[in-house]
Every structure is written in C-alpha cells, then in structure tokens.
Write a protein that holds these residues in place. Structure first.
Motif, PDB file in Angstrom:
ATOM      1  N   ASP A  12      24.100 -16.489  59.018  1.00 27.69           N
ATOM      2  CA  ASP A  12      24.954 -17.112  57.844  1.00 27.69           C
ATOM      3  C   ASP A  12      26.658 -16.491  59.210  1.00 27.69           C
ATOM      4  OD1 ASP A  12      24.403 -18.350  55.968  1.00 27.69           O
ATOM      5  OD2 ASP A  12      23.976 -16.217  55.701  1.00 27.69           O
ATOM      6  N   GLY A  13      26.721 -16.208  59.799  1.00 27.47           N
ATOM      7  CA  GLY A  13      27.819 -15.570  60.691  1.00 27.47           C
ATOM      8  C   GLY A  13      27.490 -14.638  62.338  1.00 27.47           C
ATOM      9  N   SER A  14      28.113 -14.594  62.988  1.00 28.59           N
ATOM     10  CA  SER A  14      27.757 -13.312  63.737  1.00 28.59           C
ATOM     11  C   SER A  14      29.212 -12.806  64.390  1.00 28.59           C
ATOM     12  CB  SER A  14      26.749 -13.924  65.067  1.00 28.59           C
ATOM     13  OG  SER A  14      27.422 -14.973  65.876  1.00 28.59           O
ATOM     14  N   HIS A  15      29.126 -11.893  64.878  1.00 34.76           N
ATOM     15  CA  HIS A  15      29.689 -10.429  65.662  1.00 34.76           C
ATOM     16  C   HIS A  15      29.442  -9.790  66.685  1.00 34.76           C
ATOM     17  CE1 HIS A  15      32.819 -10.796  62.539  1.00 34.76           C
ATOM     18  NE2 HIS A  15      31.411 -10.487  61.316  1.00 34.76           N
ATOM     19  N   GLN A  16      30.358  -9.459  67.913  1.00 32.99           N
ATOM     20  CA  GLN A  16      29.981  -8.973  69.217  1.00 32.99           C
ATOM     21  C   GLN A  16      29.703  -7.799  68.860  1.00 32.99           C
ATOM     22  OE1 GLN A  16      33.566  -9.729  71.563  1.00 32.99           O
ATOM     23  NE2 GLN A  16      32.273  -9.659  73.578  1.00 32.99           N
ATOM     24  N   VAL A  17      30.283  -6.687  68.420  1.00 36.88           N
ATOM     25  CA  VAL A  17      30.142  -5.289  67.243  1.00 36.88           C
ATOM     26  C   VAL A  17      30.016  -5.889  65.435  1.00 36.88           C
ATOM     27  CG1 VAL A  17      30.097  -3.176  67.829  1.00 36.88           C
ATOM     28  CG2 VAL A  17      30.589  -5.083  69.874  1.00 36.88           C
ATOM     29  N   LEU A  18      28.860  -5.152  65.270  1.00 37.57           N
ATOM     30  CA  LEU A  18      29.261  -4.795  63.855  1.00 37.57           C
ATOM     31  C   LEU A  18      28.540  -3.576  63.803  1.00 37.57           C
ATOM     32  CD1 LEU A  18      26.156  -7.476  62.146  1.00 37.57           C
ATOM     33  CD2 LEU A  18      29.001  -6.985  62.001  1.00 37.57           C
ATOM     34  N   ILE A  19      29.258  -3.143  62.951  1.00 26.83           N
ATOM     35  CA  ILE A  19      29.443  -1.566  62.700  1.00 26.83           C
ATOM     36  C   ILE A  19      28.770  -0.997  60.851  1.00 26.83           C
ATOM     37  CG2 ILE A  19      30.621   0.579  62.383  1.00 26.83           C
ATOM     38  CD1 ILE A  19      32.677  -0.868  64.685  1.00 26.83           C
ATOM     39  N   VAL A  20      27.728  -0.481  60.787  1.00 20.63           N
ATOM     40  CA  VAL A  20      27.767  -0.628  59.575  1.00 20.63           C
ATOM     41  C   VAL A  20      27.964   0.767  59.156  1.00 20.63           C
ATOM     42  CG1 VAL A  20      25.126  -0.477  57.954  1.00 20.63           C
ATOM     43  CG2 VAL A  20      25.323  -1.849  59.895  1.00 20.63           C
ATOM     44  N   GLY A  21      29.593   1.191  58.070  1.00 22.11           N
ATOM     45  CA  GLY A  21      29.693   1.732  57.967  1.00 22.11           C
ATOM     46  C   GLY A  21      30.987   2.309  58.249  1.00 22.11           C
ATOM     47  N   GLY A  22      32.291   2.540  57.012  1.00 25.00           N
ATOM     48  CA  GLY A  22      33.520   2.140  57.434  1.00 25.00           C
ATOM     49  C   GLY A  22      34.365   3.714  56.858  1.00 25.00           C
ATOM     50  N   GLY A  23      32.876   4.299  57.312  1.00 23.70           N
ATOM     51  CA  GLY A  23      33.271   6.368  56.937  1.00 23.70           C
ATOM     52  C   GLY A  23      33.936   6.737  58.303  1.00 23.70           C
ATOM     53  N   ALA A  96      15.677  -9.733  66.111  1.00 20.53           N
ATOM     54  CA  ALA A  96      16.142 -11.200  65.268  1.00 20.53           C
ATOM     55  C   ALA A  96      18.089 -10.672  66.140  1.00 20.53           C
ATOM     56  CB  ALA A  96      15.194 -11.537  64.266  1.00 20.53           C
ATOM     57  N   ASN A  97      18.053  -9.465  66.588  1.00 24.03           N
ATOM     58  CA  ASN A  97      19.490  -9.548  66.461  1.00 24.03           C
ATOM     59  C   ASN A  97      20.469  -9.256  65.009  1.00 24.03           C
ATOM     60  OD1 ASN A  97      18.849  -7.598  68.772  1.00 24.03           O
ATOM     61  ND2 ASN A  97      19.426 -10.061  70.253  1.00 24.03           N
ATOM     62  N   ALA A  98      20.138  -9.277  64.059  1.00 21.23           N
ATOM     63  CA  ALA A  98      20.742  -9.684  63.052  1.00 21.23           C
ATOM     64  C   ALA A  98      20.314  -8.741  61.823  1.00 21.23           C
ATOM     65  CB  ALA A  98      20.003 -10.998  62.698  1.00 21.23           C
ATOM     66  N   LEU A  99      20.608  -8.670  60.739  1.00 17.10           N
ATOM     67  CA  LEU A  99      20.997  -7.874  59.389  1.00 17.10           C
ATOM     68  C   LEU A  99      21.193  -8.729  58.358  1.00 17.10           C
ATOM     69  CD1 LEU A  99      23.919  -7.236  58.359  1.00 17.10           C
ATOM     70  CD2 LEU A  99      24.127  -5.238  59.887  1.00 17.10           C
ATOM     71  N   VAL A 100      20.660  -8.039  56.925  1.00 21.71           N
ATOM     72  CA  VAL A 100      20.794  -9.159  55.460  1.00 21.71           C
ATOM     73  C   VAL A 100      21.832  -8.212  54.621  1.00 21.71           C
ATOM     74  CG1 VAL A 100      20.261 -10.630  54.029  1.00 21.71           C
ATOM     75  CG2 VAL A 100      19.183 -10.150  56.468  1.00 21.71           C
ATOM     76  N   LEU A 101      22.560  -8.908  54.162  1.00 16.64           N
ATOM     77  CA  LEU A 101      23.485  -7.813  53.284  1.00 16.64           C
ATOM     78  C   LEU A 101      22.999  -8.162  52.081  1.00 16.64           C
ATOM     79  CD1 LEU A 101      26.732  -9.515  54.753  1.00 16.64           C
ATOM     80  CD2 LEU A 101      26.023  -7.573  55.352  1.00 16.64           C
ATOM     81  N   ASP A 102      23.434  -7.322  51.085  1.00 15.57           N
ATOM     82  CA  ASP A 102      23.048  -7.741  49.693  1.00 15.57           C
ATOM     83  C   ASP A 102      22.995  -8.371  49.148  1.00 15.57           C
ATOM     84  OD1 ASP A 102      25.772  -6.981  49.112  1.00 15.57           O
ATOM     85  OD2 ASP A 102      25.315  -5.163  48.189  1.00 15.57           O
ATOM     86  N   ASN A 103      24.237  -9.785  48.971  1.00 15.09           N
ATOM     87  CA  ASN A 103      24.832 -10.679  48.434  1.00 15.09           C
ATOM     88  C   ASN A 103      23.774 -11.747  49.380  1.00 15.09           C
ATOM     89  OD1 ASN A 103      25.359 -11.366  52.209  1.00 15.09           O
ATOM     90  ND2 ASN A 103      27.792 -11.172  50.720  1.00 15.09           N
ATOM     91  N   GLY A 104      22.606 -11.592  50.491  1.00 17.70           N
ATOM     92  CA  GLY A 104      21.725 -12.500  50.757  1.00 17.70           C
ATOM     93  C   GLY A 104      22.221 -12.960  52.512  1.00 17.70           C
ATOM     94  N   GLN A 105      23.352 -12.813  52.703  1.00 19.49           N
ATOM     95  CA  GLN A 105      23.775 -13.618  53.948  1.00 19.49           C
ATOM     96  C   GLN A 105      23.178 -12.676  55.114  1.00 19.49           C
ATOM     97  OE1 GLN A 105      28.704 -12.902  53.409  1.00 19.49           O
ATOM     98  NE2 GLN A 105      28.152 -15.877  54.091  1.00 19.49           N
ATOM     99  N   ALA A 106      23.076 -13.600  56.207  1.00 14.47           N
ATOM    100  CA  ALA A 106      22.325 -12.860  57.416  1.00 14.47           C
ATOM    101  C   ALA A 106      23.273 -12.971  58.599  1.00 14.47           C
ATOM    102  CB  ALA A 106      21.649 -13.125  57.781  1.00 14.47           C
ATOM    103  N   LEU A 107      23.785 -11.395  59.050  1.00 11.76           N
ATOM    104  CA  LEU A 107      24.915 -11.571  60.328  1.00 11.76           C
ATOM    105  C   LEU A 107      23.660 -10.995  61.235  1.00 11.76           C
ATOM    106  CD1 LEU A 107      27.520 -10.007  58.247  1.00 11.76           C
ATOM    107  CD2 LEU A 107      27.045 -12.315  58.270  1.00 11.76           C
TER     108      LEU A 107
END
Length: 425
Positions: A12-23, A96-107
């Motif tokens: 559903d979208g893509s980014h050069q860099v995805l960061i999991v966690g905003g701490g 697949a160089n991807a992850l899935v969010l809890d709303n079902g979107q794949a990035l």
C-alpha cells in the motif's frame, strides 16, 4: 482468518527507510539520518500520541521533577521531513522487504530500522495489576505511578519498605535501587529511617553488574541499613493484605516461596521484547531482535538494523546506549544505500546515573564486557564515587541533552567511530 502475505499482493506504500518505534531510539535515529541527508524518504511507525523522557521518572518518584516535565507530544518531536505513521506493526515479512500494520496496510522499504522498545510484563506478577497505584504498591517504571511513589515516600513514617528487581534484562538496570536510595535519603533527612526497615529484593546475584561501582553503592547500603536479599523474584502481590510473595533460589538450585509484609512496595516488572517482535522472523531464540553487536545490522537480513531496548546486544538498556547507537545505525543505513562508504561501530556504551542521595550520584559508564568508559577526566568527575557534579549533570544537563540534542540529531559526545575498512560492494 489467515492474513494475506505481502508476497501475494501489492503493498500500500513504500519508503526508503522505515523506522519501527518512536521512542528515544527511533526519533534519534531518524534525526541522525536527516542530519546526514535531508532528502531521504523516512517514516516513523508508532501509535503513541505522547513521548516520554523515561530517565526522568526516577526523579519524579523523588519529588525533584514533575511528571508533566517528562512528557511531550509525539507530533512535536517528529523530525522535519519525516513522516509519522500513527499505527502499530502487526507482522514483518523481511523476504519481501515489507511489513504489515495492524490496520492491514502493507508497507515496503529499502532499509528497515527496528527499535520498538520492550514490553513491561505487569501481568507476569499475580495480583499486581489489581493493586498498582493503591495499597502502597507503586513503580517508577510508569508515568502515572511515579508521582504515587513520591506520595508514599512522604507518607511513610515507619514500617516495611520493599524494593524489587526482576531477572535481567531490564531497562535501566540501576533504576530499582535508585528509587530505594532516594527514598531512604528522604527518610533519613526527616528522621524516619530508624523506624523503617528497607529491603532490596533482587532476583539477581549481585548489586550491580559492573564491579567497579559496587563499593560506592555499598557505602549507601550500609548508611541506610538496607537488607540485601539476592535470588528473590517477586511472583505475587496481595495489595489489601499488604503481602508480597517471592520465589527464592537456593544455593543447590531448589526454589522456595516466601512472603513478606510491606507498607510500601516499589515493583519493577519482568521485561521482554514486544510480542510482535518475539513472534517475528527478526527474533533470536530468546525473542530479541537479532543484530550484530557492533554494526547493529541484522544477522540474517542485510537491510534491517536494530537499536534500543529490543535488540539482543549485551549493553545496558538505557537512553544513553540509544544515544550512542543512533548515529551508528544512521551511518550504516546510508552505507547500505550507497551514500556513505565506511561502516560505523558501536562499542556497547551504556550509562547509569545511580542516584544514591538527593544531590549526589554514582555515574556508571561502561562498554561491552563492563569496561569502564568515563566521559570526563577523573579530576573533573570520578564516576566510581558519589559526586554533586554527577547530580548536576543528571538534573540540569541530561534532560536538555535529550530533548535538544539527541532527539534533534545533534550528536554531542556521540559521534560514531568509523571502521578503517570499507564494506564489500
């Protein structure tokens, strides 16, 4: 219903860099990336509306800081040019160089940085959740409970005060005893300490993991007449009855249950990697993000990097460690994107300002293997002794260093060490 794999459908979208966690780790890594290359396409994934300066909660529990001073909105801290995706991650699909969010979107992503923090497992202690914040049961490990700690400390004039520490690893391994020392200092200053029996119920076998700092800490253990009970792990709490149950490990390996009465109980819960990490392909056998301890790159997926509390590195899980790790990860992500040449290396630095009394701190600083790593010359600040200069650093300097330095991409005292060799193409 079985989830649809991102291998079988479009993202559903893509980014050069995805960061999991905003701490602390995630925002610092994002800021360090943007400071190096403001044209990067970076997104932070985190559902939380608020961000907290957690190292300050020790001082909230001692009446030095207000809880409100440790809180900022997440929106105010996201670096300029970085997108904030206010959602949680459900699953990772690294092949697949991807992850899935809890709303079902794949990035999809080119590079992934994983730093979700860890899980405080309050439910692991029977009866604890039902009594937290009442019946004299508190914890500086929660924003809403640290003020209750200070309330209890001021109210207690006599009785039994128990401070617990679960099995390692935990975030800020010194925090359980920081709360204890500051409480005892208040009771001593107000003439109540002789009528209060303080016990440190530690599941581990030592007071602190780096031996060089133990003598200074033991001076305060004796000063406050604290009973040290090693090998004692809290497993249940009966708040109304004011009884805490511990499992004690004996010398021959056998275990026994014992109860202790309390008037004040400061609890530190067991801690693990978050569930969505432990069940993912990124985890090692113990459930932590599996990274190389020096480059912080994943051991199996070359375009995944980890930092902060959820990784399996052996450093202390502190904000000070994340401050040193973030520039390393930022550098190495840019190396992976072919925008830099030389990999950076993390040496395991961690710091724990042990608040032994109001106005003095034992400033523990060390790298992998417990090697001392002082930031200052001994004549200026000897971390093996309790000093007022270290307290001044903790109270006045470190909060500003966090909000205005670390989270803004300013790498004061945190510039990464670069390898002499370039990575293979």
């Amino acid at each position: 219903m079985r989830p649809i794999s991102t291998l079988q459908r479009a993202v559903d979208g893509s980014h050069q860099v995805l960061i999991v966690g905003g701490g602390a780790a995630g925002i610092a890594a994002a800021s360090s990336l943007m400071a190096r290359d403001a044209q990067l396409d970076v997104a932070i994934i985190d559902p939380a509306p608020q961000h907290y300066y957690q190292p300050g909660w020790t001082l909230v529990g001692a009446g030095v800081f207000s809880a409100r001073s440790t809180e900022r909105s997440m929106a105010s801290l996201i670096p300029k040019g970085v997108k904030w995706i206010q959602a949680a991650v459900s699953t990772f699909e690294p092949e697949a160089n991807a992850l899935v969010l809890d709303n079902g979107q794949a990035l999809a992503y080119d590079q992934l940085i994983v730093c979700p923090g860890l899980k405080l497992d309050w439910d692991a202690i029977d009866g604890l959740n039902a009594t937290l914040g009442s019946n004299g049961v508190t914890s500086n490990y929660r924003y809403d409970l640290a003020p209750y700690t200070w309330q209890l400390v001021q109210q207690l004039k006599q009785g039994q005060a128990l401070f617990t520490q679960p099995p390692m690893p935990i975030k800020c391994a010194g925090a359980p005893q920081k709360a204890m020392y500051l409480s005892c200092d208040h009771w001593l200053r107000n003439g109540h300490l002789p009528r209060i029996n303080t016990r440190f119920m530690n599941a581990g076998a030592v007071l602190f993991g780096v031996p060089d700092y133990v003598p200074a800490l033991m001076e305060y253990v004796h000063k406050y007449a604290i009973d040290l009970d090693f090998g004692h792990n809290l497993v249940a709490v009966d708040g109304p009855a004011k009884r805490a149950t511990f499992v004690r490990t004996l010398a021959d390996g056998r275990q026994e249950h014992l109860e202790r009465r309390f008037d004040l109980l400061h609890v530190v819960p067991p801690q693990t990697a978050p569930d969505f990490i432990r069940s993912s392909p990124l985890a090692d056998a113990a459930g932590w993000v599996d990274v190389d301890p020096y480059s912080l790159r994943h051991t199996r997926f070359a375009n995944i990097h980890g930092l902060g509390d959820a990784t399996n590195t052996s450093n202390a899980k502190t904000a000070a460690a994340a401050r040193k790790q973030a520039p390393v990860v930022a550098n190495n992500v840019l190396v992976a994107l072919k925008r830099l040449q030389r990999l950076a290396q993390y040496d395991g630095y961690g710091s724990c300002p042990l608040t032994v009394e109001r106005g003095k701190i034992v400033l523990a600083e060390f790298t992998y293997g417990g090697k001392l790593a002082p930031s200052f010359a001994p004549w200026l600040l000897d971390g093996r002794k309790a000093t007022r200069r270290a307290w001044w650093l903790k109270e006045r300097i470190l909060p500003s260093l966090y909000w205005r330095g670390m989270l803004k991409g300013h790498e004061w005292l945190a510039r990464p060490t670069l390898n002499t060799d370039t990575p293979p193409a």
